[in-house]
Design a protein around this motif. Structure first.
Motif, mmCIF file in Angstrom:
data_model
loop_
_atom_site.group_PDB
_atom_site.id
_atom_site.type_symbol
_atom_site.label_atom_id
_atom_site.label_comp_id
_atom_site.label_asym_id
_atom_site.label_seq_id
_atom_site.Cartn_x
_atom_site.Cartn_y
_atom_site.Cartn_z
ATOM 1 N N THR A 32 0.854 -1.185 0.000
ATOM 2 C CA THR A 32 0.000 0.000 0.000
ATOM 3 C C THR A 32 0.887 1.231 0.000
ATOM 4 N N ARG A 33 0.390 2.293 -0.601
ATOM 5 C CA ARG A 33 1.129 3.555 -0.654
ATOM 6 C C ARG A 33 0.158 4.707 -0.478
ATOM 7 N N LEU A 34 0.643 5.741 0.184
ATOM 8 C CA LEU A 34 -0.145 6.942 0.399
ATOM 9 C C LEU A 34 0.641 8.132 -0.120
ATOM 10 N N PHE A 35 -0.005 8.934 -0.944
ATOM 11 C CA PHE A 35 0.611 10.123 -1.511
ATOM 12 C C PHE A 35 -0.157 11.361 -1.062
ATOM 13 N N ALA A 36 0.555 12.468 -0.918
ATOM 14 C CA ALA A 36 -0.054 13.726 -0.501
ATOM 15 C C ALA A 36 0.015 14.744 -1.626
ATOM 16 N N GLY A 37 -0.947 15.667 -1.617
ATOM 17 C CA GLY A 37 -0.945 16.766 -2.577
ATOM 18 C C GLY A 37 -1.322 16.372 -3.988
ATOM 19 N N THR A 39 -3.598 15.964 -7.194
ATOM 20 C CA THR A 39 -4.710 16.737 -7.759
ATOM 21 C C THR A 39 -5.793 15.806 -8.304
ATOM 22 N N GLU A 40 -7.003 16.343 -8.383
ATOM 23 C CA GLU A 40 -8.106 15.570 -8.957
ATOM 24 C C GLU A 40 -7.824 15.212 -10.411
ATOM 25 N N ASP A 41 -7.190 16.111 -11.146
ATOM 26 C CA ASP A 41 -6.842 15.834 -12.539
ATOM 27 C C ASP A 41 -5.885 14.652 -12.651
ATOM 28 N N ALA A 42 -4.934 14.563 -11.729
ATOM 29 C CA ALA A 42 -3.978 13.457 -11.754
ATOM 30 C C ALA A 42 -4.673 12.124 -11.497
ATOM 31 N N VAL A 43 -5.599 12.109 -10.554
ATOM 32 C CA VAL A 43 -6.344 10.887 -10.254
ATOM 33 C C VAL A 43 -7.238 10.519 -11.427
ATOM 34 N N SER A 44 -7.903 11.491 -11.993
ATOM 35 C CA SER A 44 -8.756 11.248 -13.152
ATOM 36 C C SER A 44 -7.948 10.681 -14.316
ATOM 37 N N GLY A 45 -6.758 11.216 -14.524
ATOM 38 C CA GLY A 45 -5.888 10.720 -15.589
ATOM 39 C C GLY A 45 -5.501 9.268 -15.369
ATOM 40 N N MET A 46 -5.242 8.905 -14.118
ATOM 41 C CA MET A 46 -4.872 7.521 -13.824
ATOM 42 C C MET A 46 -6.058 6.585 -14.033
ATOM 43 N N GLN A 54 0.570 1.702 -15.345
ATOM 44 C CA GLN A 54 1.666 2.393 -16.022
ATOM 45 C C GLN A 54 1.560 3.894 -15.811
ATOM 46 N N HIS A 55 0.360 4.414 -15.798
ATOM 47 C CA HIS A 55 0.155 5.842 -15.535
ATOM 48 C C HIS A 55 0.646 6.175 -14.134
ATOM 49 N N TYR A 56 0.346 5.317 -13.170
ATOM 50 C CA TYR A 56 0.858 5.512 -11.807
ATOM 51 C C TYR A 56 2.388 5.580 -11.817
ATOM 52 N N ILE A 57 3.018 4.632 -12.486
ATOM 53 C CA ILE A 57 4.478 4.572 -12.533
ATOM 54 C C ILE A 57 5.061 5.830 -13.186
ATOM 55 N N ASP A 58 4.465 6.254 -14.281
ATOM 56 C CA ASP A 58 5.007 7.381 -15.049
ATOM 57 C C ASP A 58 4.675 8.750 -14.458
ATOM 58 N N ILE A 60 2.153 9.513 -11.229
ATOM 59 C CA ILE A 60 1.856 9.693 -9.806
ATOM 60 C C ILE A 60 3.123 9.491 -8.963
ATOM 61 N N ARG A 61 3.768 8.383 -9.167
ATOM 62 C CA ARG A 61 4.941 8.013 -8.365
ATOM 63 C C ARG A 61 6.066 9.045 -8.480
ATOM 64 N N THR A 62 6.197 9.657 -9.641
ATOM 65 C CA THR A 62 7.305 10.587 -9.863
ATOM 66 C C THR A 62 6.969 12.044 -9.550
ATOM 67 N N GLN A 63 5.684 12.377 -9.446
ATOM 68 C CA GLN A 63 5.311 13.782 -9.297
ATOM 69 C C GLN A 63 4.772 14.162 -7.925
ATOM 70 N N PHE A 64 4.392 13.182 -7.116
ATOM 71 C CA PHE A 64 3.777 13.507 -5.850
ATOM 72 C C PHE A 64 4.531 12.868 -4.688
#
Length: 68
Positions: A32-37, A39-46, A54-58, A60-64
């Protein structure tokens, strides 16, 4: 936090709180992983990506910031 449906080979479920930008991801391997900050757009994109994992890897993981 509200659960958001996602179809992925590596992600079991995701929970997102738009009020504080916390994104909780439960993986099929038990991690399990928890990220802060996040955005709704980032979640919608995933969620709408052809490959949410792959979207998470490219993106979410690298930007938040991971907090857990």
């Amino acid at each position: 936090m509200k659960e958001i449906a996602v179809t992925s080979r590596i992600i079991e479920s995701i929970f997102f709180n738009p009020d504080d930008g916390q994104l909780y991801i439960a993986f099929r391997n038990g991690e399990t992983r928890l990220f802060a900050g996040v955005t709704e757009d980032a979640v919608s994109g995933m969620v709408t990506a052809d490959s949410p994992g792959q979207h998470y890897i490219d993106h979410i993981r690298t930007q938040f910031r991971r907090v857990a």
